[in-house]
Design a protein around this motif. Sequence first.
Motif, short mmCIF file in Angstrom:
data_model
loop_
_atom_site.label_atom_id
_atom_site.label_comp_id
_atom_site.label_asym_id
_atom_site.label_seq_id
_atom_site.Cartn_x
_atom_site.Cartn_y
_atom_site.Cartn_z
N VAL A 1 0.83 -1.20 0.00
CA VAL A 1 0.00 0.00 0.00
C VAL A 1 0.87 1.25 0.00
O VAL A 1 0.56 2.25 -0.66
CB VAL A 1 -0.96 0.00 1.20
N LEU A 2 1.99 1.20 0.72
CA LEU A 2 2.89 2.35 0.80
C LEU A 2 3.71 2.54 -0.48
O LEU A 2 4.40 3.55 -0.63
CB LEU A 2 3.84 2.20 1.99
N GLY A 3 3.66 1.56 -1.38
CA GLY A 3 4.37 1.69 -2.65
C GLY A 3 5.81 1.23 -2.61
O GLY A 3 6.58 1.51 -3.54
N ASN A 4 6.19 0.50 -1.54
CA ASN A 4 7.57 0.00 -1.42
C ASN A 4 7.56 -1.48 -1.05
O ASN A 4 8.05 -1.87 0.01
CB ASN A 4 8.33 0.79 -0.35
N PRO A 5 6.99 -2.32 -1.93
CA PRO A 5 6.95 -3.75 -1.60
C PRO A 5 8.33 -4.37 -1.61
O PRO A 5 9.21 -3.97 -2.38
CB PRO A 5 6.08 -4.34 -2.72
N ALA A 6 8.54 -5.33 -0.72
CA ALA A 6 9.82 -6.03 -0.67
C ALA A 6 9.83 -7.14 -1.73
O ALA A 6 8.89 -7.93 -1.77
CB ALA A 6 10.05 -6.62 0.71
N PRO A 7 10.85 -7.20 -2.57
CA PRO A 7 10.87 -8.19 -3.66
C PRO A 7 11.36 -9.55 -3.19
O PRO A 7 12.26 -10.14 -3.78
CB PRO A 7 11.84 -7.56 -4.66
N PHE A 8 10.84 -10.04 -2.08
CA PHE A 8 11.21 -11.37 -1.63
C PHE A 8 10.02 -11.99 -0.93
O PHE A 8 9.01 -11.35 -0.67
CB PHE A 8 12.43 -11.36 -0.70
N GLY A 9 10.15 -13.26 -0.64
CA GLY A 9 9.06 -14.02 -0.03
C GLY A 9 9.03 -15.41 -0.62
O GLY A 9 9.54 -15.65 -1.70
N VAL B 1 22.08 -20.17 5.76
CA VAL B 1 22.50 -20.96 6.92
C VAL B 1 22.54 -20.07 8.16
O VAL B 1 22.12 -20.48 9.25
CB VAL B 1 23.86 -21.60 6.67
N GLY B 2 23.05 -18.85 8.02
CA GLY B 2 23.10 -17.93 9.15
C GLY B 2 21.71 -17.59 9.67
O GLY B 2 21.49 -17.54 10.89
N ALA B 3 20.75 -17.37 8.75
CA ALA B 3 19.38 -17.09 9.18
C ALA B 3 18.77 -18.29 9.89
O ALA B 3 18.08 -18.14 10.91
CB ALA B 3 18.53 -16.71 7.96
N TYR C 1 16.69 1.61 10.83
CA TYR C 1 17.05 0.97 9.57
C TYR C 1 18.54 0.65 9.50
O TYR C 1 19.39 1.41 9.97
CB TYR C 1 16.68 1.87 8.38
N ALA C 2 18.83 -0.50 8.91
CA ALA C 2 20.20 -0.91 8.56
C ALA C 2 20.10 -1.73 7.29
O ALA C 2 19.07 -2.37 7.03
CB ALA C 2 20.84 -1.72 9.68
N PRO C 3 21.13 -1.74 6.44
CA PRO C 3 21.06 -2.52 5.20
C PRO C 3 20.72 -3.99 5.41
O PRO C 3 20.12 -4.63 4.54
CB PRO C 3 22.48 -2.35 4.62
N GLU C 4 21.07 -4.55 6.59
CA GLU C 4 20.74 -5.94 6.87
C GLU C 4 19.23 -6.19 6.90
O GLU C 4 18.78 -7.32 6.71
CB GLU C 4 21.36 -6.37 8.20
N CYS C 5 18.45 -5.13 7.14
CA CYS C 5 17.00 -5.28 7.19
C CYS C 5 16.43 -5.73 5.85
O CYS C 5 15.35 -6.34 5.80
CB CYS C 5 16.35 -3.96 7.59
N LEU C 6 17.13 -5.43 4.76
CA LEU C 6 16.61 -5.74 3.43
C LEU C 6 16.40 -7.24 3.22
O LEU C 6 15.62 -7.65 2.36
CB LEU C 6 17.56 -5.20 2.35
N ALA C 7 17.10 -8.06 3.99
CA ALA C 7 17.00 -9.51 3.82
C ALA C 7 15.95 -10.15 4.72
O ALA C 7 15.67 -11.34 4.57
CB ALA C 7 18.36 -10.16 4.08
N SER C 8 15.36 -9.36 5.65
CA SER C 8 14.49 -10.02 6.62
C SER C 8 13.21 -9.27 6.96
O SER C 8 12.34 -9.84 7.62
CB SER C 8 15.26 -10.26 7.93
N SER D 1 11.42 -2.95 4.95
CA SER D 1 12.77 -2.41 4.86
C SER D 1 12.94 -1.40 3.73
O SER D 1 13.66 -0.42 3.88
CB SER D 1 13.79 -3.53 4.70
N PHE D 2 12.27 -1.61 2.60
CA PHE D 2 12.43 -0.69 1.48
C PHE D 2 11.76 0.66 1.77
O PHE D 2 12.24 1.70 1.34
CB PHE D 2 11.89 -1.32 0.20
#
Length: 341
Positions: A34-42, A160-162, A264-271, A275-276
């Motif tokens: 809705v905010l226009g910044n969907p995360a391209p993962f899942g 593996v880390g996750a 926010y931190a760049p690591e947020c982009l993976a989880s 984040s976007f």
Amino acid sequence: MDARALAALAANPGCRRRALMDAAGVDKAAVARVLGNPAPFGQSQFAFVRGHAFEARVKAEGCAELLRLLGAPESTEAVLPDLSAPGPEGRVARTRLALKEATAAGRWTLLDHPLLVLEVADSPVYLEPDAIAVRPDGSWTVVEVKSFPILDGSADAVKVGAAARQAAVYVLALERLGFGTPEHRVLLVCPKDFSNLPAAEFVDVRKQLSVTRRQLTRLTRIEEIAAALPEGTTFDLRLADDGRTATRPAAELSDAVDQLPAAYAPECLASCELSFHCREQARGCGAVEVLGRGVRGELGALTEVEQVLAAALGTEGDPDDPAVAALRRAHALRAEALGCR
């Protein structure tokens, strides 16, 4: 919340935005759209079905394959207790009783999808590992079944880390039971190469466990975060409009989200699904957090990119500040390397 959300939150305990929205069960992916910044993962539906099929294969025939991967003697048969009970509290109590009985029995026992509880910021979080193995010596081993492959003897380090951080949450919950001996090695089971054959490795999660234990104690109570919000704040995507249901305007939803401070931190982009959106906000205000936690720590009191550039150029900043001195030295070396002096 679940173990995956707790692991991500433990890696970034200062993010009140994620803490409250996860605790409230908000669909962050839908909010991001809705905010226009969907995360391209899942996880795709295909991957979801494949993962369930692989886990069923690992646990087929009385978990014979899983026992082999755990190192049990050949022809070992394990007890598979029934953990069904009404409601989460009942399942937690049944799991606790099954662990006590299995520990005293002195034989192989496998708990399939047990339910644990962990108190986080004075709120209960229910956790469901794929399996817990109780060995004849009474020790407990957490089993995580993942669908990402082990290729040529190694798997994706990020995944593996996750998985290790997620498993560490389960081990922590087992420690809080106050009895038994949970191992600090978890068994990670994945498909071998491009087949559906299971392969496994023991992963030491002591480091992840230590970090998770420390970070979760720093979390602010959910009630305190909620109390700081203006009256009527909601993250509901739908609103009532003259008896009909309408979509909440993006601007209104954005205002509600912005009431919660993000870290926010760049690591947020993976989880994190938001984040976007948080990255766009951080970039908009020129926050140095977009450069990473390591850079943010090195810059000290310089919190904006414009301040950093001005310090490097010598137009602002205290020259006695180690960060300012380092930036000016780096700028001089860069200019020299590029032949600009």
